[in-house]
Write a protein that holds these residues in place. Sequence first.
Motif, short mmCIF file in Angstrom:
data_model
loop_
_atom_site.label_atom_id
_atom_site.label_comp_id
_atom_site.label_asym_id
_atom_site.label_seq_id
_atom_site.Cartn_x
_atom_site.Cartn_y
_atom_site.Cartn_z
N GLY A 137 0.68 -1.41 -0.07
CA GLY A 137 0.10 -0.20 -0.09
C GLY A 137 0.67 1.15 -0.07
N ASP A 140 0.49 3.79 -3.10
CA ASP A 140 -0.95 4.40 -2.90
C ASP A 140 -1.06 5.69 -1.90
OD1 ASP A 140 -2.26 3.14 -5.17
OD2 ASP A 140 -2.82 1.30 -3.55
N THR A 143 0.80 8.34 -2.78
CA THR A 143 0.02 9.17 -3.96
C THR A 143 -0.93 10.17 -3.10
OG1 THR A 143 0.15 7.74 -5.69
CG2 THR A 143 -1.60 9.24 -5.68
N ASN A 144 -1.54 9.46 -1.91
CA ASN A 144 -2.34 10.63 -1.07
C ASN A 144 -1.44 11.66 -0.55
OD1 ASN A 144 -4.35 8.77 -1.64
ND2 ASN A 144 -4.16 7.42 0.19
#
Length: 157
Positions: A137, A140, A143-144
């Motif tokens: 994870g 991701d 990216t957040n």
Amino acid sequence: MRKKNSNRNRNIAVMTSVLVTTLLLSACGAVESVNSSITYVNDATEYIQQISTAGTELQGLAEQAVTNPQIATQMKETLQQIQTEASEFTQLTPPALGEAIHTQLVQYNEQLMGMVESFKTELEQRGFTQEAWEQTGIPDLITNINNLREQLSGLGG
């Protein structure tokens, strides 16, 4: 009569002086607040850039690690860098205006540090696997974190 005018003029002068001093201190406080906000935005933006760069580097290393087990050492170093950056960022004190974004970044950091620690353990125990990397994870979440950059830039004016 002269004494009354003299006292009155002195009172006016004192009140004017107090008022001017109060206004100057308020202005200084406002300038300090703006400077604090700008410093925070710059530091937070730099942090996000460092995490984003490390995430891109990790993605490239993950692709190489499929065929080269030696790459796992470089991945560990990059993961350690991410943990260090995240820990240092958490120590920043945000201006009142940036508290919500800072809180979100700190929450992401805590998740990121946990994910990184888990993946480092996985690397040490089992070596690199593409499946383990994809399940972390980490990309991701990075990216957040990167997506908060736009909100952060709104604080800096």
